[in-house]
Write a protein that holds these residues in place. Structure first.
Motif, PDB file in Angstrom:
ATOM      1  N   UNK A 232       0.793  -1.236   0.000  1.00 48.41           N
ATOM      2  CA  UNK A 232       0.000   0.000   0.000  1.00 48.41           C
ATOM      3  C   UNK A 232       0.824   1.284   0.000  1.00 48.41           C
ATOM      4  N   UNK A 233       2.150   1.202   0.127  1.00 43.82           N
ATOM      5  CA  UNK A 233       2.974   2.404   0.087  1.00 43.82           C
ATOM      6  C   UNK A 233       3.614   2.604  -1.285  1.00 43.82           C
ATOM      7  N   UNK A 234       3.124   1.906  -2.283  1.00 40.46           N
ATOM      8  CA  UNK A 234       3.613   2.061  -3.654  1.00 40.46           C
ATOM      9  C   UNK A 234       2.442   2.329  -4.594  1.00 40.46           C
ATOM     10  N   UNK A 235       2.761   3.020  -5.688  1.00 42.27           N
ATOM     11  CA  UNK A 235       1.806   3.212  -6.794  1.00 42.27           C
ATOM     12  C   UNK A 235       0.545   3.975  -6.369  1.00 42.27           C
ATOM     13  N   UNK A 236       0.721   5.250  -6.046  1.00 41.93           N
ATOM     14  CA  UNK A 236      -0.412   6.082  -5.633  1.00 41.93           C
ATOM     15  C   UNK A 236      -1.180   6.660  -6.817  1.00 41.93           C
ATOM     16  N   UNK A 237      -0.523   6.796  -7.949  1.00 36.68           N
ATOM     17  CA  UNK A 237      -1.172   7.412  -9.100  1.00 36.68           C
ATOM     18  C   UNK A 237      -1.969   6.425  -9.924  1.00 36.68           C
ATOM     19  N   UNK A 238      -2.601   6.940 -10.966  1.00 32.53           N
ATOM     20  CA  UNK A 238      -3.330   6.095 -11.915  1.00 32.53           C
ATOM     21  C   UNK A 238      -2.452   5.755 -13.105  1.00 32.53           C
ATOM     22  N   UNK A 239      -1.810   6.768 -13.659  1.00 33.70           N
ATOM     23  CA  UNK A 239      -0.926   6.582 -14.809  1.00 33.70           C
ATOM     24  C   UNK A 239       0.487   6.252 -14.349  1.00 33.70           C
ATOM     25  N   UNK A 240       0.979   6.990 -13.342  1.00 37.64           N
ATOM     26  CA  UNK A 240       2.245   6.618 -12.732  1.00 37.64           C
ATOM     27  C   UNK A 240       3.414   7.566 -12.912  1.00 37.64           C
ATOM     28  N   UNK A 241       3.247   8.677 -13.645  1.00 33.43           N
ATOM     29  CA  UNK A 241       4.424   9.516 -13.882  1.00 33.43           C
ATOM     30  C   UNK A 241       4.872  10.236 -12.605  1.00 33.43           C
ATOM     31  N   UNK A 242       3.940  10.523 -11.695  1.00 37.54           N
ATOM     32  CA  UNK A 242       4.340  11.152 -10.436  1.00 37.54           C
ATOM     33  C   UNK A 242       4.976  10.136  -9.489  1.00 37.54           C
ATOM     34  N   UNK A 243       4.559   8.882  -9.570  1.00 36.96           N
ATOM     35  CA  UNK A 243       5.220   7.835  -8.792  1.00 36.96           C
ATOM     36  C   UNK A 243       6.680   7.698  -9.220  1.00 36.96           C
ATOM     37  N   UNK A 244       6.923   7.786 -10.514  1.00 38.45           N
ATOM     38  CA  UNK A 244       8.304   7.729 -11.009  1.00 38.45           C
ATOM     39  C   UNK A 244       9.090   8.943 -10.518  1.00 38.45           C
ATOM     40  N   UNK A 245       8.451  10.112 -10.560  1.00 39.38           N
ATOM     41  CA  UNK A 245       9.128  11.349 -10.174  1.00 39.38           C
ATOM     42  C   UNK A 245       9.517  11.343  -8.697  1.00 39.38           C
ATOM     43  N   UNK A 246       8.632  10.841  -7.842  1.00 40.81           N
ATOM     44  CA  UNK A 246       8.866  10.889  -6.398  1.00 40.81           C
ATOM     45  C   UNK A 246       9.354   9.558  -5.818  1.00 40.81           C
ATOM     46  N   UNK A 247       9.581   8.580  -6.682  1.00 44.81           N
ATOM     47  CA  UNK A 247      10.138   7.318  -6.224  1.00 44.81           C
ATOM     48  C   UNK A 247       9.178   6.441  -5.444  1.00 44.81           C
ATOM     49  N   UNK A 248       7.883   6.668  -5.599  1.00 43.84           N
ATOM     50  CA  UNK A 248       6.907   5.863  -4.862  1.00 43.84           C
ATOM     51  C   UNK A 248       6.463   4.636  -5.661  1.00 43.84           C
ATOM     52  N   UNK A 249       7.280   4.260  -6.626  1.00 46.04           N
ATOM     53  CA  UNK A 249       7.058   2.997  -7.333  1.00 46.04           C
ATOM     54  C   UNK A 249       8.298   2.116  -7.231  1.00 46.04           C
ATOM     55  N   UNK A 250       9.137   2.374  -6.195  1.00 40.49           N
ATOM     56  CA  UNK A 250      10.417   1.678  -6.082  1.00 40.49           C
ATOM     57  C   UNK A 250      10.262   0.170  -5.909  1.00 40.49           C
ATOM     58  N   UNK A 251       9.342  -0.261  -5.057  1.00 43.01           N
ATOM     59  CA  UNK A 251       9.122  -1.689  -4.866  1.00 43.01           C
ATOM     60  C   UNK A 251       8.522  -2.319  -6.113  1.00 43.01           C
ATOM     61  N   UNK A 252       7.624  -1.592  -6.751  1.00 46.88           N
ATOM     62  CA  UNK A 252       6.971  -2.097  -7.958  1.00 46.88           C
ATOM     63  C   UNK A 252       7.996  -2.368  -9.056  1.00 46.88           C
ATOM     64  N   UNK A 253       8.955  -1.458  -9.231  1.00 46.13           N
ATOM     65  CA  UNK A 253       9.954  -1.606 -10.299  1.00 46.13           C
ATOM     66  C   UNK A 253      10.878  -2.800 -10.074  1.00 46.13           C
ATOM     67  N   UNK A 254      10.945  -3.288  -8.832  1.00 47.30           N
ATOM     68  CA  UNK A 254      11.774  -4.453  -8.523  1.00 47.30           C
ATOM     69  C   UNK A 254      10.984  -5.759  -8.562  1.00 47.30           C
TER      70      UNK A 254
END
Length: 278
Positions: A232-254
């Motif tokens: 629940x602490x990853x992927x807050x957006x719908x499209x995801x460009x802000x998650x990439x910008x702020x690093x909140x997709x770090x677990x997802x990318x791994x």
């Protein structure tokens, strides 16, 4: 194509005599509710029956047959809350936004339909602003002080199904599911057609994010948001460009889910193509 869009728009405009209440309240509300339940219906039947069984291999999260198929009582509880949000929460909110919009004199309400170019440009502008609103609100809802009181309701379904897309606390419904649809249109002075297109696509996208199936040859991958229900602490957006910008997709990318987050062009499941244990 533009001729047909303009002709249809003129028919609707004359039918309601150009009344902004029909164009900006009644039609959008009816459109959103009808699209939501139309998209939900086939997936809800699958979730209630567990059939056809060949679809099980396309389920993103591991099936727990103690909880799946879902119970009718659980589905009814979800449907009741969703209908409450769509009517007693959303409609007054949309009416309020409408009256605020009146001060802008409905700059987008013109007799001629917008050009195809303008429709496309407006859609992308709307998508960008909506993503910013969703990201900020969603991340705020995950703060400790707020999560347990509001957003935890949505995460009671850690394995989401289609009808849970707006199974949320009423406050969350306003800020996550109403404002991102209408406020960008308010700011950009949207023509009703632009608003309707955004509602149709955005509502469908939201439901498809929650279906829990990564289906073959289906023009959408739910892996991104489904991962959010697991972590629940990853992927807050719908499209995801802000998650990439702020690093909140770090677990997802791994994760394996990141590798699977593509359109499935095979009848093999993503778990067969990209196994968990390779």
């Amino acid at each position: 194509m533009y001729y047909h869009i303009n002709s249809l728009w003129h028919s609707i405009y004359h039918w309601c005599e150009g009344d902004p209440r029909f164009l900006y309240i009644i039609i959008p509300v009816c459109l959103r509710i009808s699209i939501y339940w139309t998209v939900c219906l086939p997936f809800t039947l699958i979730d209630l029956t567990g059939k056809p069984e060949f679809l099980h291999k396309y389920k993103i999260q591991k099936l727990d047959f103690k909880k799946y198929p879902i119970r009718v009582a659980d589905a009814i509880a979800v449907i009741r809350r969703v209908l409450f949000n769509q009517t007693f929460v959303a409609i007054p909110c949309v009416i309020l936004i409408y009256h605020l919009w009146k001060f802008w004199e409905f700059r987008g309400l013109k007799y001629e339909a917008p050009s195809i170019f303008f429709i496309i440009i407006h859609f992308f502008l709307h998508a960008i602003l909506s993503e910013i609103i969703v990201y900020i609100v969603h991340r705020t809802l995950h703060t400790r002080a707020i999560y347990k009181h509001i957003h935890k309701t949505h995460h009671l379904w850690d394995v989401p199904i289609a009808i849970t897309a707006v199974y949320v606390h009423p406050v969350e419904h306003i800020f996550m599911n109403v404002i991102p649809f209408y406020i960008p249109s308010f700011i950009f002075g949207a023509h009703p057609i632009n608003l309707w297109i955004w509602i149709a696509i955005g509502t469908s996208y939201n439901v498809l994010d929650h279906i829990g199936y990564h289906l073959p040859f289906f023009p959408h991958s739910p892996e991104y948001h489904d991962f959010h229900h697991k972590r629940i602490w990853n992927n807050f957006g719908s499209v995801g460009f802000l998650d990439k910008l702020f690093g909140t997709d770090d677990l997802f990318k791994k994760s394996k889910e990141y590798q699977r987050h593509i359109i499935l062009l095979s009848f093999k499941s993503m778990k067969e193509l990209i196994p968990d244990d390779d």
